[in-house]
Design an enzyme around this catalytic site. Structure first.
Site, PDB file in Angstrom:
ATOM      1  N   GLN A  96     -12.109   9.172   5.926  1.00  0.00           N
ATOM      2  CA  GLN A  96     -11.572   8.597   6.835  1.00  0.00           C
ATOM      3  C   GLN A  96     -12.443   8.618   8.312  1.00  0.00           C
ATOM      4  O   GLN A  96     -12.118   8.081   9.120  1.00  0.00           O
ATOM      5  CB  GLN A  96     -10.113   9.363   7.261  1.00  0.00           C
ATOM      6  CG  GLN A  96      -9.083   9.073   6.188  1.00  0.00           C
ATOM      7  CD  GLN A  96      -7.938  10.150   6.451  1.00  0.00           C
ATOM      8  OE1 GLN A  96      -6.812   9.486   6.956  1.00  0.00           O
ATOM      9  NE2 GLN A  96      -7.902  11.203   6.151  1.00  0.00           N
ATOM     10  N   ASP A  99     -18.102   9.250  11.502  1.00  0.00           N
ATOM     11  CA  ASP A  99     -19.304   9.942  12.003  1.00  0.00           C
ATOM     12  C   ASP A  99     -20.135   9.965  10.458  1.00  0.00           C
ATOM     13  O   ASP A  99     -19.870   9.578   9.592  1.00  0.00           O
ATOM     14  CB  ASP A  99     -19.117  11.418  12.151  1.00  0.00           C
ATOM     15  CG  ASP A  99     -18.597  12.468  11.038  1.00  0.00           C
ATOM     16  OD1 ASP A  99     -17.761  12.957  11.463  1.00  0.00           O
ATOM     17  OD2 ASP A  99     -18.850  12.197   9.810  1.00  0.00           O
ATOM     18  N   HIS A 114     -12.761   3.876   7.163  1.00  0.00           N
ATOM     19  CA  HIS A 114     -12.403   3.438   8.500  1.00  0.00           C
ATOM     20  C   HIS A 114     -13.435   2.902   9.268  1.00  0.00           C
ATOM     21  O   HIS A 114     -13.564   2.759  10.392  1.00  0.00           O
ATOM     22  CB  HIS A 114     -11.649   4.615   9.024  1.00  0.00           C
ATOM     23  CG  HIS A 114     -10.169   4.877   8.686  1.00  0.00           C
ATOM     24  ND1 HIS A 114      -9.606   6.276   9.027  1.00  0.00           N
ATOM     25  CD2 HIS A 114      -9.355   4.255   7.983  1.00  0.00           C
ATOM     26  CE1 HIS A 114      -8.356   6.013   8.662  1.00  0.00           C
ATOM     27  NE2 HIS A 114      -8.098   4.988   7.820  1.00  0.00           N
ATOM     28  N   CYS A 141     -26.302 -10.295  19.567  1.00  0.00           N
ATOM     29  CA  CYS A 141     -25.911 -10.238  17.912  1.00  0.00           C
ATOM     30  C   CYS A 141     -27.385 -10.346  17.342  1.00  0.00           C
ATOM     31  O   CYS A 141     -27.898 -11.460  17.593  1.00  0.00           O
ATOM     32  CB  CYS A 141     -24.884 -11.037  17.339  1.00  0.00           C
ATOM     33  SG  CYS A 141     -24.988 -11.096  15.458  1.00  0.00           S
ATOM     34  N   THR A 182      -7.256  16.965   6.582  1.00  0.00           N
ATOM     35  CA  THR A 182      -6.568  15.570   7.130  1.00  0.00           C
ATOM     36  C   THR A 182      -5.229  15.963   7.395  1.00  0.00           C
ATOM     37  O   THR A 182      -4.452  16.551   6.474  1.00  0.00           O
ATOM     38  CB  THR A 182      -6.739  14.335   6.034  1.00  0.00           C
ATOM     39  OG1 THR A 182      -6.222  13.074   6.679  1.00  0.00           O
ATOM     40  CG2 THR A 182      -6.190  14.723   4.653  1.00  0.00           C
ATOM     41  N   SER A 183      -4.639  15.260   8.351  1.00  0.00           N
ATOM     42  CA  SER A 183      -3.060  15.664   8.607  1.00  0.00           C
ATOM     43  C   SER A 183      -2.184  15.061   7.913  1.00  0.00           C
ATOM     44  O   SER A 183      -0.881  15.255   7.958  1.00  0.00           O
ATOM     45  CB  SER A 183      -2.936  15.386  10.135  1.00  0.00           C
ATOM     46  OG  SER A 183      -2.959  14.121  10.356  1.00  0.00           O
ATOM     47  N   ASN A 207      -6.883  22.911   4.139  1.00  0.00           N
ATOM     48  CA  ASN A 207      -6.408  22.606   5.425  1.00  0.00           C
ATOM     49  C   ASN A 207      -6.314  23.983   6.094  1.00  0.00           C
ATOM     50  O   ASN A 207      -5.949  24.993   5.549  1.00  0.00           O
ATOM     51  CB  ASN A 207      -5.388  21.505   5.596  1.00  0.00           C
ATOM     52  CG  ASN A 207      -5.130  20.955   6.849  1.00  0.00           C
ATOM     53  OD1 ASN A 207      -5.226  21.854   7.979  1.00  0.00           O
ATOM     54  ND2 ASN A 207      -4.834  19.720   6.728  1.00  0.00           N
ATOM     55  N   GLU A 209      -4.186  24.325   8.384  1.00  0.00           N
ATOM     56  CA  GLU A 209      -2.853  24.324   8.489  1.00  0.00           C
ATOM     57  C   GLU A 209      -1.870  23.638   7.639  1.00  0.00           C
ATOM     58  O   GLU A 209      -2.591  22.792   6.771  1.00  0.00           O
ATOM     59  CB  GLU A 209      -2.374  23.682  10.131  1.00  0.00           C
ATOM     60  CG  GLU A 209      -2.979  24.619  11.173  1.00  0.00           C
ATOM     61  CD  GLU A 209      -2.892  23.674  12.509  1.00  0.00           C
ATOM     62  OE1 GLU A 209      -3.378  24.294  13.541  1.00  0.00           O
ATOM     63  OE2 GLU A 209      -2.535  22.326  12.386  1.00  0.00           O
TER      64      GLU A 209
HETATM   65  N1  APR Z   1     -10.860  23.284   8.465  1.00  0.00           N
HETATM   66  C1  APR Z   1      -9.772  22.737   7.710  1.00  0.00           C
HETATM   67  N2  APR Z   1      -8.952  22.061   8.468  1.00  0.00           N
HETATM   68  C2  APR Z   1      -8.984  21.672   9.596  1.00  0.00           C
HETATM   69  C3  APR Z   1      -9.975  22.345  10.545  1.00  0.00           C
HETATM   70  C4  APR Z   1     -10.875  23.295   9.860  1.00  0.00           C
HETATM   71  N3  APR Z   1     -12.028  23.786  10.709  1.00  0.00           N
HETATM   72  N4  APR Z   1     -10.004  21.874  11.779  1.00  0.00           N
HETATM   73  C5  APR Z   1      -8.873  21.079  11.736  1.00  0.00           C
HETATM   74  N5  APR Z   1      -8.328  20.891  10.539  1.00  0.00           N
HETATM   75  C6  APR Z   1      -7.315  20.127  10.025  1.00  0.00           C
HETATM   76  C7  APR Z   1      -6.130  20.089  11.005  1.00  0.00           C
HETATM   77  O1  APR Z   1      -5.003  21.251  10.774  1.00  0.00           O
HETATM   78  C8  APR Z   1      -5.359  18.682  10.792  1.00  0.00           C
HETATM   79  O2  APR Z   1      -4.519  18.550   9.560  1.00  0.00           O
HETATM   80  O3  APR Z   1      -7.673  18.666   9.984  1.00  0.00           O
HETATM   81  C9  APR Z   1      -6.574  17.818  10.353  1.00  0.00           C
HETATM   82  C10 APR Z   1      -7.126  16.964  11.428  1.00  0.00           C
HETATM   83  O4  APR Z   1      -6.007  15.910  11.470  1.00  0.00           O
HETATM   84  P1  APR Z   1      -6.235  14.623  12.516  1.00  0.00           P
HETATM   85  O5  APR Z   1      -6.568  14.790  13.626  1.00  0.00           O
HETATM   86  O6  APR Z   1      -4.861  13.900  12.329  1.00  0.00           O
HETATM   87  O7  APR Z   1      -7.444  13.710  11.779  1.00  0.00           O
HETATM   88  P2  APR Z   1      -7.370  12.783  10.516  1.00  0.00           P
HETATM   89  O8  APR Z   1      -6.053  13.320   9.409  1.00  0.00           O
HETATM   90  O9  APR Z   1      -8.643  12.713   9.766  1.00  0.00           O
HETATM   91  O10 APR Z   1      -6.602  11.563  11.110  1.00  0.00           O
HETATM   92  C11 APR Z   1      -6.539  10.389  10.115  1.00  0.00           C
HETATM   93  O11 APR Z   1      -6.050   9.039  12.121  1.00  0.00           O
HETATM   94  O12 APR Z   1      -6.429   8.216  14.126  1.00  0.00           O
HETATM   95  C12 APR Z   1      -6.672   7.977  13.030  1.00  0.00           C
HETATM   96  O13 APR Z   1      -8.567   6.732  12.189  1.00  0.00           O
HETATM   97  C13 APR Z   1      -8.265   8.024  12.664  1.00  0.00           C
HETATM   98  O14 APR Z   1      -9.348   8.608  10.652  1.00  0.00           O
HETATM   99  C14 APR Z   1      -8.511   9.032  11.485  1.00  0.00           C
HETATM  100  C15 APR Z   1      -6.917   9.194  11.021  1.00  0.00           C
END
Ligand code: APR
Length: 239
Positions: A96, A99, A114, A141, A182-183, A207, A209
């Site tokens: 997702q 970078d 994404h 462009c 990912t959350s 994760n 959390e």
């Molecule tokens: N190690 C493991 N997990 C981690 C760490 C780490 N060092 N740091 C953060 N996390 C976890 C957090 O606990 C959280 O569950 O990474 C997750 C980050 O969640 P988000 O900030 O919601 O990112 P993501 O899930 O990638 O978002 C999905 O949402 O806004 C859109 O397009 C955007 O691609 C993104 C999508």
């Protein structure tokens, strides 16, 4: 052939989110100091926001793109690249993240559902290109020479993610699905674990959390991506 938890594994799908890049210094979205704590995504990451205030959107993505030069891949990115090189079966990496840290960490195959910070798209002729430079409404462009038509090639809220046919086919054919950092709050990515489960795959979440979908995974590896990804890759390559 490789086994995981007593099961023969030939095809792996890995989904990553912002958490895998967090230890490289790239802010996540929903953690305490995350991007969406500082910016309302509805004013920045939607087609309507771009129509309403393109200068703000260009500035936001130009700032994130230029920051890429200040960050480096971490051992979690490098461990996944090692898995892709050394695993005896197939590893499909879908992220997702926008970078380029998976690529710079050595991954040869990366599916950016994404979009990518380094990619631009012309809304007039469809020309796509890569750049590390800032661009805005005055930029021309490279394809059709128009100005005022370039946008970040990022999938915004309300737009359909890239490569979904391939992603769904891969999820429908894997024995192991791994979600990292990912959350589980944004679909369709948050639903990938269900597609993998429907196929009978073994599912693992890494994760630091609990996520919104933690309960759907067979295995949870609670901890930092740089620690847990390296450990899991060692297990998968041990056979
Ligand atoms: N190690 C493991 N997990 C981690 C760490 C780490 N060092 N740091 C953060 N996390 C976890 C957090 O606990 C959280 O569950 O990474 C997750 C980050 O969640 P988000 O900030 O919601 O990112 P993501 O899930 O990638 O978002 C999905 O949402 O806004 C859109 O397009 C955007 O691609 C993104 C999508």
């Amino acid at each position: 052939m490789p086994y995981f938890n007593g099961r023969f594994i030939e095809r792996i799908v890995v989904l990553t989110g912002a958490g895998i890049s967090a230890e490289s210094g790239v802010p996540t979205f929903r953690d305490a100091d995350g991007l969406w704590e500082k910016h309302d995504p509805m004013t920045i990451a939607t087609p309507e926001a771009f129509q309403r205030d393109p200068a703000l959107v260009y500035r936001f993505y130009n700032a994130r793109r230029s920051k890429l030069a200040e960050v480096s891949p971490n051992s979690a990115h490098e461990s996944l690249a090692r898995l892709q090189r050394e695993f005896a079966g197939d590893v499909f990496l879908v992220t997702q993240n926008v970078d380029d840290l998976h690529e710079r960490g050595g991954s040869g195959q990366v599916c950016h559902m994404h979009g990518e910070l380094l990619a631009l798209l012309c809304t007039k002729c469809g020309h796509g290109d890569y750049t590390h430079e800032d661009f805005d409404a005055s930029s021309r462009c490279p394809g059709c020479g128009s100005t005022g038509t370039l946008r970040p090639d990022i999938v915004w809220f309300g737009e359909f993610p890239y490569h979904m046919d391939e992603i769904e086919a891969r999820l429908g054919g894997c024995e192991l699905f791994i979600a990292i950092g990912t959350s589980g709050q944004v679909y369709p990515a948050a639903g990938f674990v269900r597609l993998a489960l429907a196929r009978g795959a073994t599912t693992v979440e890494i994760n630091r959390e609990l996520s919104d979908v933690t309960g759907l995974f067979h295995h949870q590896r609670r901890g930092l991506a740089t620690v847990e990804v390296a450990a899991l890759v060692e297990e998968l390559l041990a056979y």
